[in-house]
Design an enzyme around this catalytic site. Structure first.
Site, PDB file in Angstrom:
ATOM      1  CB  CYS A 104      -0.920   0.035   1.215  1.00 30.76           C
ATOM      2  SG  CYS A 104      -1.896   1.558   1.307  1.00 30.76           S
ATOM      3  CG  MET A 318      -5.135   2.313  -4.956  1.00 28.66           C
ATOM      4  SD  MET A 318      -6.120   2.731  -6.417  1.00 28.66           S
ATOM      5  CE  MET A 318      -5.542   1.504  -7.580  1.00 28.66           C
TER       6      MET A 318
END
Length: 396
Positions: A104, A318
C-alpha cells in the site's frame, strides 16, 4: 454458557496518504499471529470487522472501503541498510481473506513515522530537528522504500501546511522514494513488462480486444484507454460504483490481464487475489469537477487516470498505482505516456477523482530493457488514535 473474554493488543490507527489502517508492532501480536498463517489472518479479519455480509464493517476498525480496510505489521529489520520491515495486509470486506500480494503506497507514508514513534528506528538516526531518513524493507514485494520524515524537538512532526487532494485537512509532508520499483512478481520473471511489450492486445470475453499496457512497477497494473470502454476519464466514484455491470466488466479485464501477466495460472485464481493487479483507465487532459467540488482545469494536468481497487473505483489514487503511473509515463510508447502527450518525461501531474497528484520517475533503457531507478512522490500521515484494539479471545 461461558464465553471467552476479549483480549487487547497494542495498536495504532493511522491515516497515511488517502488511506487508513491499523498498525501493529510484530512483537505486540499474540504469539500465534507473529508468524504468517491462518491465526494471523483470522486475527486481522476480526480486528477490521470482516467478513461482513452487510459490507459495513460495523463490528471492527474497517471503514467499509478498500482504502480503510487495511492492516500493517512492522518489525525492526535485520536486513543490512534497512531500519524496519513493513508487511501490508489488504483485508477483504465481505470475504474471509487477507491479501498479502502487494504493497500500500499510501500507508507507506505512515511507516517511517510509526517506526520512529514506536522505537523501531535507532535513536541516533533521528535528528533533534530536521528530517529523519527511514529505510524501509517492503516485505510483500521485496523492495526498498525511503521515507523522509520531518522531526521537531526529537519527535515526529505530523502537522503542517502540505495539502493532498483526497485528504480534508493539511499535514506535514512526507517524501517517499520507491527504489527500483519494478515488481518482482512470481510468474512475471521480474520484468517490468511481463509480456515483453509496451502495449498489448488483450482479448477480454464479453468486452473485446483492448489495447493495454501491463506493467509491474509499484504494483502490477493494467492500463487501458478510457475511450475504448466508453468512458472519458473524468468519472467520479458514483459514475462507476453504482453500475454493477461496469464493475463486472472491470473485474473481467483485471482477471484476464492478470492471466496474461503471469500473475495467476487460471482465471479462477483472480477471485483469491483481489489486491493485485490493479486496473486503471487513462485519457488525455480534460477539465472536470472533483468530488470535493474543486474545479480541475485541463491545463493543470498532463493526463487523466481513474483506478479500481478491490473491485471499486478508488476515491483518489492508490500510492502504488501512482508509482505505476509515473513509471509508465516516463517510458515513451505506453498508453499512459501517450495519454500524457508522448515523448520523454521525468514527472507527470494527473487528474484523479479527488483532484491532482504529481509523481516523478527516472527511467532508462539498458540493453534493450526499460528500468526505473526510483519513483518519487509526497504524501502525509497522521496518528488518529493509539492504545489497544480488542478482539474476542477465540477469534483466531
Amino acid at each position: 454458557m461461558a464465553h471467552v473474554a476479549q483480549i487487547k493488543i497494542p495498536a495504532t490507527y493511522i491515516r497515511g496518504g488517502t488511506s487508513k489502517g491499523v498498525f501493529f508492532r510484530l512483537q505486540d501480536l499474540p504469539p500465534a499471529a507473529q508468524v504468517p498463517g491462518e491465526a494471523r489472518d483470522k486475527l486481522l479479519l476480526r480486528v477490521i470487522g470482516s467478513p461482513d455480509p452487510y459490507g459495513k464493517q460495523i463490528d471492527g476498525m474497517g471503514g467499509a472501503t478498500s482504502s480503510t480496510s487495511k492492516t500493517v505489521i512492522l518489525s525492526k529489520s535485520g536486513r543490512d541498510g534497512h531500519d524496519v520491515d513493513y508487511l501490508f495486509g489488504q483485508v477483504s470486506i465481505d470475504k474471509p481473506f487477507v491479501d498479502w500480494s502487494g504493497n500500500c503506497g499510501n500507508l507507506s507514508a505512515a511507516v517511517g513515522s510509526f517506526a520512529i514513534a514506536s522505537g523501531l528506528v535507532d535513536r541516533e538516526r533521528v535528528p533533534q530537528n530536521g528530517t529523519a531518513t527511514v529505510r524501509i524493507w517492503q516485505a510483500n514485494i521485496g523492495k526498498t522504500i525511503i521515507a523522509h520524515v520531518p522531526i521537531t524537538n526529537g519527535e515526529v512532526q505530523e502537522t503542517g501546511d502540505f495539502e493532498l487532494d483526497g485528504v480534508t485537512f493539511p499535514a506535514a509532508e512526507v517524501q517517499l522514494e520507491f527504489m527500483d520499483p519494478a515488481a518482482e512478481e512470481e510468474g512475471a520473471g521480474g520484468s517490468m513488462f511481463p509480456t515483453g511489450n509496451l502495449v498489448d492486445d488483450l482479448d477480454v470475453p464479453g468486452v473485446g480486444v483492448l489495447k493495454a499496457t501491463m506493467i509491474n512497477a509499484g504494483i502490477p497494473t493494467i492500463f487501458i484507454n478510457a475511450e475504448a470502454i466508453g468512458f472519458t476519464g473524468t468519472e467520479l466514484q458514483e459514475d462507476i460504483n453504482s453500475r454493477a455491470e461496469t464493475l463486472v466488466m472491470f473485474e473481467t479485464i483485471r482477471a484476464y490481464g492478470a492471466l496474461r501477466m503471469g500473475l495467476i495460472k487460471s482465471i479462477d485464481e483472480a477471485a483469491k487475489r483481489q489486491h493485485t493487479p490493479k486496473v486503471a483507465f487513462v485519457a488525455p487532459p480534460a477539465s472536470y469537477v472533483a468530488s470535493s467540488g474543486k474545479k480541475v482545469e485541463a491545463a493543470e494536468i498532463d493526463l487523466l487516470v481513474r483506478a479500481l481497487s478491490m473491485g471499486k473505483l478508488h476515491h483518489a489514487m492508490m500510492g502504488t498505482a501512482a508509482v505505476a503511473i509515473g513509471t509508465a509515463a516516463a517510458i515513451p510508447g505506453t498508453l499512459v505516456n501517450l495519454a500524457a502527450g508522448g515523448g520523454e518525461r521525468t514527472a507527470v501531474r494527473f487528474g484523479h477523482p479527488s483532484g491532482t497528484l504529481r509523481v516523478g520517475a527516472e527511467a532508462a533503457k539498458v540493453n534493450g530493457e526499460w528500468s526505473v531507478t526510483k519513483a518519487i512522490m509526497s504524501r502525509s500521515a497522521r496518528v488518529l488514535m493509539e492504545g489497544w484494539v480488542r478482539v474476542p479471545g477465540d477469534a483466531f
